[in-house]
Design an enzyme around this catalytic site. Sequence first.
Site, short mmCIF file in Angstrom:
data_model
loop_
_atom_site.label_atom_id
_atom_site.label_comp_id
_atom_site.label_asym_id
_atom_site.label_seq_id
_atom_site.Cartn_x
_atom_site.Cartn_y
_atom_site.Cartn_z
N ARG A 114 83.52 18.95 109.56
CA ARG A 114 83.30 18.47 108.18
C ARG A 114 84.46 18.96 107.33
O ARG A 114 84.95 20.07 107.53
CB ARG A 114 81.98 19.07 107.68
CG ARG A 114 81.58 18.69 106.27
CD ARG A 114 80.98 17.31 106.24
NE ARG A 114 80.46 16.98 104.91
CZ ARG A 114 81.15 16.29 104.00
NH1 ARG A 114 82.36 15.87 104.25
NH2 ARG A 114 80.60 16.02 102.83
N CYS A 161 91.59 13.47 113.89
CA CYS A 161 90.17 13.11 113.98
C CYS A 161 89.50 13.99 115.04
O CYS A 161 89.91 13.98 116.20
CB CYS A 161 89.99 11.63 114.34
SG CYS A 161 88.25 11.25 114.68
C1 LIG Z 1 83.12 24.53 108.53
C2 LIG Z 1 82.55 24.93 107.20
C3 LIG Z 1 82.11 26.23 107.03
C4 LIG Z 1 81.57 26.62 105.82
N1 LIG Z 1 81.07 27.89 105.70
C5 LIG Z 1 80.42 28.24 104.59
C6 LIG Z 1 79.76 29.50 104.51
O1 LIG Z 1 79.78 30.28 105.46
N2 LIG Z 1 79.10 29.79 103.37
C7 LIG Z 1 79.05 28.93 102.31
O2 LIG Z 1 78.43 29.25 101.30
N3 LIG Z 1 79.67 27.74 102.35
C8 LIG Z 1 80.34 27.37 103.47
N4 LIG Z 1 80.92 26.12 103.54
C9 LIG Z 1 80.88 25.25 102.35
C10 LIG Z 1 79.48 24.66 102.15
O3 LIG Z 1 79.02 24.10 103.34
C11 LIG Z 1 79.53 23.63 101.05
O4 LIG Z 1 80.07 24.21 99.90
C12 LIG Z 1 78.14 23.07 100.73
O5 LIG Z 1 77.58 22.49 101.87
C13 LIG Z 1 78.24 22.07 99.59
O6 LIG Z 1 76.99 21.52 99.34
P1 LIG Z 1 76.84 20.04 98.75
O7 LIG Z 1 75.40 19.82 98.56
O8 LIG Z 1 77.74 19.89 97.59
O9 LIG Z 1 77.44 19.08 99.87
P2 LIG Z 1 77.01 18.87 101.39
O10 LIG Z 1 76.42 20.11 101.95
O11 LIG Z 1 78.18 18.28 102.07
O12 LIG Z 1 75.83 17.80 101.32
C14 LIG Z 1 76.08 16.48 100.94
C15 LIG Z 1 74.94 15.62 101.44
O13 LIG Z 1 75.07 14.33 100.87
C16 LIG Z 1 74.94 13.34 101.88
N5 LIG Z 1 75.71 12.17 101.43
C17 LIG Z 1 77.06 12.08 101.27
N6 LIG Z 1 77.38 10.86 100.81
C18 LIG Z 1 76.23 10.16 100.67
C19 LIG Z 1 75.92 8.86 100.21
N7 LIG Z 1 76.87 8.02 99.76
N8 LIG Z 1 74.63 8.48 100.22
C20 LIG Z 1 73.64 9.32 100.64
N9 LIG Z 1 73.89 10.57 101.09
C21 LIG Z 1 75.16 11.00 101.08
C22 LIG Z 1 75.50 14.00 103.12
O14 LIG Z 1 75.02 13.36 104.28
C23 LIG Z 1 74.98 15.43 102.96
O15 LIG Z 1 73.70 15.57 103.49
C24 LIG Z 1 81.49 25.70 104.74
C25 LIG Z 1 81.93 24.38 104.91
C26 LIG Z 1 82.45 24.00 106.13
C27 LIG Z 1 82.90 22.58 106.32
S1 SF4 Z 2 86.74 8.80 111.86
FE1 SF4 Z 2 87.16 10.87 112.60
S2 SF4 Z 2 88.32 11.80 110.97
FE2 SF4 Z 2 87.37 10.01 110.08
S3 SF4 Z 2 85.46 10.74 109.22
FE3 SF4 Z 2 84.99 10.03 111.27
S4 SF4 Z 2 85.14 11.85 112.54
FE4 SF4 Z 2 86.17 12.32 110.63
#
Ligand SMILES: Cc1cc2nc3c(=O)[nH]c(=O)nc-3n(C[C@H](O)[C@H](O)[C@H](O)COP(=O)(O)OP(=O)(O)OC[C@H]3O[C@@H](n4cnc5c(N)ncnc54)[C@H](O)[C@@H]3O)c2cc1C
Ligand code: SF4
Length: 558
Positions: free
Chosen positions: A306, A500
């Site tokens: 992600r 990707c």
């Molecule tokens: C590898 C990695 C490690 C991380 N480690 C940490 C950590 O250890 N501690 C920490 O606090 N943070 C960590 N983070 C960051 C944290 O995960 C994010 O800050 C947090 O998840 C943000 O929450 P959010 O609700 O904004 O978005 P997200 O968690 O991304 O949730 C978004 C949701 O919206 C849905 N969605 C998106 N677009 C649409 C659409 N058009 N229609 C309907 N649904 C949709 C998605 O499917 C998802 O379920 C990490 C991130 C990554 C990638």
């Molecule tokens: S095509 Fe590959 S790089 Fe693009 S969103 Fe999907 S998994 Fe991620």
Amino acid sequence: MELPEREAMDFDVVVVGAGPAGLATAIRLKQLATEKGADLSVVVVEKGSEVGAHILSGAVIDPVGLDRLVPDWRSDSERPLRTEVTRDEFLYLGASSGIRLPNLFMPKLMNNHGNFIGSLGNLCRYLARKAEEAGVEVYAGFPGADVLLDDAGKVVGVATGDLGIGRDGKPKENFTRGMELRGKYTIFAEGARGNLTKQLVRRFALDEGREPQKYGIGLKELWQVAPEKHKAGLVQHSFGWPLTNRTGGGSFLYHFEDNLVAVGFVVHLNYENPTLSPFDEFQRFKTHPKVRDLFAGGKCLSYGARAIVEGGWQSVPKLAFPGGCLVGDAAGFVNVPRIKGTHNAILSGILCAEHVFEALSAGRAHDAVSSYEEAWRASLVGYDLYRVRNIKPLWSRYGTLAGVALGGIDMWMSELLGRSFFGTMAHGKPDHACLKPLAEVTPIVYPKPDGVLTFDRLSSVFLSNTNHEEDQPSHLVLADPSIPIRENLPHFGEPARLYCPAGVYEVVYEDAEKRTDPRFVINAQNCVHCKTCDIKDPAQNIMWVTPEGGGGPNYPNM
Ligand SMILES: Cc1cc2nc3c(=O)[nH]c(=O)nc-3n(C[C@H](O)[C@H](O)[C@H](O)COP(=O)(O)OP(=O)(O)OC[C@H]3O[C@@H](n4cnc5c(N)ncnc54)[C@H](O)[C@@H]3O)c2cc1C
Ligand code: SF4
């Protein structure tokens, strides 16, 4: 072909995305309505097949947001976070050695004690139950596919995606038209690089006067390790090998309950070498002598990837526009050196809900809730991001060794004096503009996976339980289908093949040996929705749009 009109449903507030930000917004709105005796309808739509299915994070979670949102969660028998951090280690890795940085040198804000290790997907499932108990309608499997605008150009809701459109763009037998979900306010909580958020940023020029948003790609595996190797509560971070000094990023290893270890690797997407493969860097990292022994006798249970937002304070767009607001990662609220955004996702959801509720109580609708915009910089979220605003630019400008050292000094200055020597630094170029041409780099050659500790992309995608209906239009749209072969291949070797993490993009040749007649192939069914292609394609030619509802990964507990 003309499609039938969509049916419409009216709500006070529509929330797009059931991550921590969207769910916190919905829960807080309902809490306020109960406190004030108001009648308020709130709906949350989520593109994953269930809440949590598309959530991927570390995760070490700072409970400051959760404590405010669900004050009694710690005594709840169903609480999803059970492992408190007990040990915190930082390593700098060379190719065959590593040194541990003394915790004494680490600024206080980097301290993980008091934080909890767990699965963010499971935390979201828990929050979704809380939301439903509070009366929120939560619909999973329904992507927000289009923003609805009124004649004056104000946001009035979203349309969910149609079901049953074939690859040829024509309705199939099971065709079902999407719904119009209309709200007095619509909150976009799509996480990093949301496709509707991207449209809104453009339409309302929300990024005007801001630094470009920056991103990383985070790859993660969940392992069950041998019991004697498991140390519940241990948190390890590393930087350095296998990345070069010019490439930012690092690893995380989090031990939590049931002998589970979350291992992950983040590569900053401003990397320059088009032959770099974040997936293969992650696989290589696991072979380091300081790390590999942990996995002996263990089993990889799950895989995913992600994007993570990294621009911080200076890249946060304008948050309020007519009829809607941005919260969480959609707004760019990740603290990069802490690799934490969950607490800010929840806190921003709470803050947004409070301002939206006030607007609704005053009888307003479809205007810009500018008080939310005005409040965030003075809130805990603003405080968290302001202190670390120069860490990412220092790393990008001076490379890992000097950048991390300067970043450490900068964090100490912020902590001790409340200010930075560097003012507020710029990020410079957006990530897609950072690649050097093939001719200017040394190609990176990766070792072959052994199938035990290191894996290939396709067997990893299998562990992400990714599934898309095959007979549907591709959700990876090329603005100009000729660019991958005409421009990206000669200049950069078509880097989509490598960045990707799911093997979606391939270049296939009529005659593989002679490399004749190359064709760009998109295996859209493998996509794990990380959004990296939408960010890193050098021509900005790939547009990620929502596929049919429920498609994508099915992460059990990432
Ligand atoms: C590898 C990695 C490690 C991380 N480690 C940490 C950590 O250890 N501690 C920490 O606090 N943070 C960590 N983070 C960051 C944290 O995960 C994010 O800050 C947090 O998840 C943000 O929450 P959010 O609700 O904004 O978005 P997200 O968690 O991304 O949730 C978004 C949701 O919206 C849905 N969605 C998106 N677009 C649409 C659409 N058009 N229609 C309907 N649904 C949709 C998605 O499917 C998802 O379920 C990490 C991130 C990554 C990638
Ligand atoms: S095509 Fe590959 S790089 Fe693009 S969103 Fe999907 S998994 Fe991620």
